[in-house]
Design an enzyme around this catalytic site. Structure first.
Site, PDB file in Angstrom:
ATOM      1  N   THR A  14       0.852  -1.194   0.000  1.00 20.16           N
ATOM      2  CA  THR A  14       0.000   0.000   0.000  1.00 20.16           C
ATOM      3  C   THR A  14       0.892   1.250   0.000  1.00 20.16           C
ATOM      4  O   THR A  14       2.003   1.229   0.519  1.00 20.16           O
ATOM      5  CB  THR A  14      -0.954   0.040   1.216  1.00 20.16           C
ATOM      6  OG1 THR A  14      -0.200   0.296   2.406  1.00 20.16           O
ATOM      7  CG2 THR A  14      -1.738  -1.252   1.349  1.00 20.16           C
ATOM      8  N   GLY A  15       0.377   2.312  -0.605  1.00 18.18           N
ATOM      9  CA  GLY A  15       1.188   3.535  -0.713  1.00 18.18           C
ATOM     10  C   GLY A  15       2.369   3.325  -1.637  1.00 18.18           C
ATOM     11  O   GLY A  15       3.469   3.832  -1.399  1.00 18.18           O
ATOM     12  N   ALA A  16       2.125   2.579  -2.740  1.00 17.80           N
ATOM     13  CA  ALA A  16       3.226   2.219  -3.649  1.00 17.80           C
ATOM     14  C   ALA A  16       3.485   3.274  -4.716  1.00 17.80           C
ATOM     15  O   ALA A  16       4.365   3.103  -5.549  1.00 17.80           O
ATOM     16  CB  ALA A  16       2.916   0.879  -4.318  1.00 17.80           C
ATOM     17  N   SER A  17       2.732   4.393  -4.684  1.00 15.55           N
ATOM     18  CA  SER A  17       2.894   5.395  -5.745  1.00 15.55           C
ATOM     19  C   SER A  17       4.019   6.382  -5.470  1.00 15.55           C
ATOM     20  O   SER A  17       4.328   7.218  -6.322  1.00 15.55           O
ATOM     21  CB  SER A  17       1.574   6.162  -5.943  1.00 15.55           C
ATOM     22  OG  SER A  17       1.231   6.842  -4.754  1.00 15.55           O
ATOM     23  N   GLY A  19       7.674   7.433  -2.596  1.00 10.03           N
ATOM     24  CA  GLY A  19       8.476   7.296  -1.392  1.00 10.03           C
ATOM     25  C   GLY A  19       8.851   5.867  -1.012  1.00 10.03           C
ATOM     26  O   GLY A  19       9.328   5.070  -1.837  1.00 10.03           O
ATOM     27  N   GLY A  21       7.032   3.272  -0.127  1.00 15.52           N
ATOM     28  CA  GLY A  21       6.231   2.216  -0.757  1.00 15.52           C
ATOM     29  C   GLY A  21       6.715   1.905  -2.167  1.00 15.52           C
ATOM     30  O   GLY A  21       6.780   0.735  -2.577  1.00 15.52           O
ATOM     31  N   SER A 145       7.206   4.062  12.912  1.00 12.82           N
ATOM     32  CA  SER A 145       8.079   5.244  12.790  1.00 12.82           C
ATOM     33  C   SER A 145       8.867   5.385  14.085  1.00 12.82           C
ATOM     34  O   SER A 145       8.425   4.883  15.130  1.00 12.82           O
ATOM     35  CB  SER A 145       7.211   6.493  12.588  1.00 12.82           C
ATOM     36  OG  SER A 145       7.976   7.666  12.753  1.00 12.82           O
ATOM     37  N   TYR A 158      -0.260  11.561  15.180  1.00 13.31           N
ATOM     38  CA  TYR A 158       0.704  10.738  14.442  1.00 13.31           C
ATOM     39  C   TYR A 158       1.479   9.782  15.359  1.00 13.31           C
ATOM     40  O   TYR A 158       1.564   8.585  15.089  1.00 13.31           O
ATOM     41  CB  TYR A 158       1.665  11.638  13.661  1.00 13.31           C
ATOM     42  CG  TYR A 158       2.557  10.889  12.706  1.00 13.31           C
ATOM     43  CD1 TYR A 158       2.061  10.389  11.501  1.00 13.31           C
ATOM     44  CD2 TYR A 158       3.896  10.666  13.003  1.00 13.31           C
ATOM     45  CE1 TYR A 158       2.881   9.693  10.624  1.00 13.31           C
ATOM     46  CE2 TYR A 158       4.729   9.972  12.127  1.00 13.31           C
ATOM     47  CZ  TYR A 158       4.207   9.483  10.939  1.00 13.31           C
ATOM     48  OH  TYR A 158       5.022   8.789  10.077  1.00 13.31           O
TER      49      TYR A 158
HETATM   50  N1  NAP Z   1       9.227  10.053   5.185  1.00 15.10           N
HETATM   51  C1  NAP Z   1       9.458   9.987   6.488  1.00 15.10           C
HETATM   52  O1  NAP Z   1      10.247  10.806   7.014  1.00 15.10           O
HETATM   53  C2  NAP Z   1       8.808   8.905   7.313  1.00 15.10           C
HETATM   54  C3  NAP Z   1       9.351   8.640   8.594  1.00 15.10           C
HETATM   55  C4  NAP Z   1       8.771   7.626   9.357  1.00 15.10           C
HETATM   56  C5  NAP Z   1       7.686   6.917   8.887  1.00 15.10           C
HETATM   57  N2  NAP Z   1       7.165   7.217   7.663  1.00 15.10           N
HETATM   58  C6  NAP Z   1       6.008   6.430   7.214  1.00 15.10           C
HETATM   59  O2  NAP Z   1       6.341   5.783   6.009  1.00 15.10           O
HETATM   60  C7  NAP Z   1       5.150   5.514   5.257  1.00 15.10           C
HETATM   61  C8  NAP Z   1       5.348   5.965   3.824  1.00 15.10           C
HETATM   62  O3  NAP Z   1       5.532   7.376   3.812  1.00 15.10           O
HETATM   63  P1  NAP Z   1       6.478   8.106   2.741  1.00 15.10           P
HETATM   64  O4  NAP Z   1       7.489   8.858   3.507  1.00 15.10           O
HETATM   65  O5  NAP Z   1       6.887   7.191   1.680  1.00 15.10           O
HETATM   66  O6  NAP Z   1       5.412   9.202   2.211  1.00 15.10           O
HETATM   67  P2  NAP Z   1       4.934   9.588   0.720  1.00 15.10           P
HETATM   68  O7  NAP Z   1       6.099   9.688  -0.194  1.00 15.10           O
HETATM   69  O8  NAP Z   1       4.058  10.781   0.900  1.00 15.10           O
HETATM   70  O9  NAP Z   1       4.051   8.323   0.284  1.00 15.10           O
HETATM   71  C9  NAP Z   1       2.831   8.050   0.940  1.00 15.10           C
HETATM   72  C10 NAP Z   1       2.088   6.980   0.166  1.00 15.10           C
HETATM   73  O10 NAP Z   1       0.838   6.716   0.851  1.00 15.10           O
HETATM   74  C11 NAP Z   1      -0.209   6.774  -0.092  1.00 15.10           C
HETATM   75  N3  NAP Z   1      -1.454   7.214   0.549  1.00 15.10           N
HETATM   76  C12 NAP Z   1      -1.649   8.331   1.290  1.00 15.10           C
HETATM   77  N4  NAP Z   1      -2.951   8.425   1.633  1.00 15.10           N
HETATM   78  C13 NAP Z   1      -3.576   7.344   1.094  1.00 15.10           C
HETATM   79  C14 NAP Z   1      -4.923   6.902   1.064  1.00 15.10           C
HETATM   80  N5  NAP Z   1      -5.916   7.596   1.654  1.00 15.10           N
HETATM   81  N6  NAP Z   1      -5.220   5.750   0.417  1.00 15.10           N
HETATM   82  C15 NAP Z   1      -4.244   5.045  -0.214  1.00 15.10           C
HETATM   83  N7  NAP Z   1      -2.954   5.425  -0.240  1.00 15.10           N
HETATM   84  C16 NAP Z   1      -2.624   6.567   0.399  1.00 15.10           C
HETATM   85  C17 NAP Z   1       0.260   7.775  -1.157  1.00 15.10           C
HETATM   86  O11 NAP Z   1      -0.340   7.477  -2.420  1.00 15.10           O
HETATM   87  P3  NAP Z   1      -1.502   8.325  -3.126  1.00 15.10           P
HETATM   88  O12 NAP Z   1      -1.303   9.771  -2.786  1.00 15.10           O
HETATM   89  O13 NAP Z   1      -1.298   8.003  -4.591  1.00 15.10           O
HETATM   90  O14 NAP Z   1      -2.771   7.738  -2.583  1.00 15.10           O
HETATM   91  C18 NAP Z   1       1.752   7.415  -1.238  1.00 15.10           C
HETATM   92  O15 NAP Z   1       1.945   6.332  -2.116  1.00 15.10           O
HETATM   93  C19 NAP Z   1       4.019   6.244   6.011  1.00 15.10           C
HETATM   94  O16 NAP Z   1       3.300   5.311   6.778  1.00 15.10           O
HETATM   95  C20 NAP Z   1       4.764   7.223   6.892  1.00 15.10           C
HETATM   96  O17 NAP Z   1       4.016   7.546   8.051  1.00 15.10           O
HETATM   97  C21 NAP Z   1       7.708   8.187   6.867  1.00 15.10           C
END
Ligand code: NAP
Length: 267
Positions: A14-17, A19, A21, A145, A158
């Protein structure tokens, strides 16, 4: 860890579009898995699926789904079943953060946030773990996280949502591991992705020192290795491991003091 049956196996991410994922999709495909890519932006997922097919020769399926809708997990499960796909690895990665105060944010916004970060994640684990137990093979990665160990941010859900993911993942790992089904709570720290654009905090976090940051490919690679090694919790990177240990050991009053003083997202 033993394999109960022959490859190819399939990973649903999930969230494969974007970052982390997106990096997980590449990591699992490179390791010989077919992939099912889930997110809302179908056009991006189609581009990624085409690239994965071309680069690794893997099957790559796309399911456009909004995980803030309560019926999304069942619809994903039904779609996968109708295609005759068995999900052997589930990566619950979709997520985001909200940078507004608790009281000023609408209930609908909070409800959707909890649905994406917690309820859909638990529901997908529940739906897919049954088949994993039957086949005596499964790997689940739930993205928590370092926020699960950190002082709280004022008014933010969060940290609480990620603490839930950390605890829940360990609980189901204890129950499932006897069936060769392992669940890892993966705890990244600051990772380059679209996360802070979506949250609206890019300018603020860009002021943080470079040593705090990791790239999403390394986070996904470490996550893959951790679940294959049967680790219930894995914190990405030495810096995050050290900081999480220190934060876990802090007396509650010190944590509360630091929480009151933190200004990363409020300046
Ligand atoms: N980046 C950081 O610093 C960090 C640190 C710790 C943990 N995390 C965690 O890592 C995970 C991935 O985050 P990331 O950093 O890769 O962020 P990201 O680049 O913003 O990617 C987030 C992904 O989640 C999807 N998403 C968001 N809302 C959604 C919804 N309602 N339904 C389906 N898909 C949804 C988005 O796809 P669409 O917009 O196409 O739906 C996107 O593919 C998250 O759980 C985040 O809390 C991130």
């Amino acid at each position: 860890m033993t394999d109960a049956y022959e490859s190819p196996k399939t990973a649903l991410i999930t969230g494969a579009s974007a970052g982390i994922g997106l990096s997980f999709a590449h990591e699992f495909a490179e390791q010989g898995f077919d992939v099912v890519l889930v997110a809302r932006r179908e056009d991006k997922l189609n581009e990624i699926a085409a690239e994965i097919k071309a680069r690794y020769g893997a099957m790559a399926y796309v399911i456009a789904s909004d995980l803030s809708e309560a019926d999304a997990p069942q619809a994903i499960f039904d779609t996968v079943a109708a295609k005759g796909i068995q999900v052997d690895a589930l990566i619950n990665n979709a997520g985001y953060a909200i940078d507004d105060g608790f009281a000023e944010t609408t209930w609908d916004t909070h409800k959707r946030f909890i649905q994406v970060l917690n309820t859909s994640l638990v529901h997908l684990c529940h739906l897919f773990s049954e088949g994993m137990i039957e086949r005596q093979y499964g790997r689940i990665i739930n993205i928590a996280s370092v926020a699960a160990f950190s002082p709280q941010y004022k008014g933010s859900l969060y940290g609480a949502a990620k603490s839930f993911v950390l605890d829940f993942s360990q609980a189901i790992d204890m129950e499932l591991k006897g069936h060769n089904v392992f669940c890892t709570a993966l705890c990244p720290g600051f990772t380059y992705s679209e996360f802070h654009e979506v949250m609206g905090t890019r300018e603020a976090v860009n002021r943080l020192p470079k040593f705090l940051w990791m790239d999403s490919q390394t986070v996904a690679k470490e996550g893959y290795d951790a679940v294959m090694a049967g680790k219930p919790v894995y914190i990405n990177g030495l810096v995050n491991q050290g900081m999480s240990q220190v934060m876990s050991a802090l007396p509650l009053r010190v944590k509360q003091f630091l929480a009151d003083k933190q200004t990363i997202f409020t300046d």
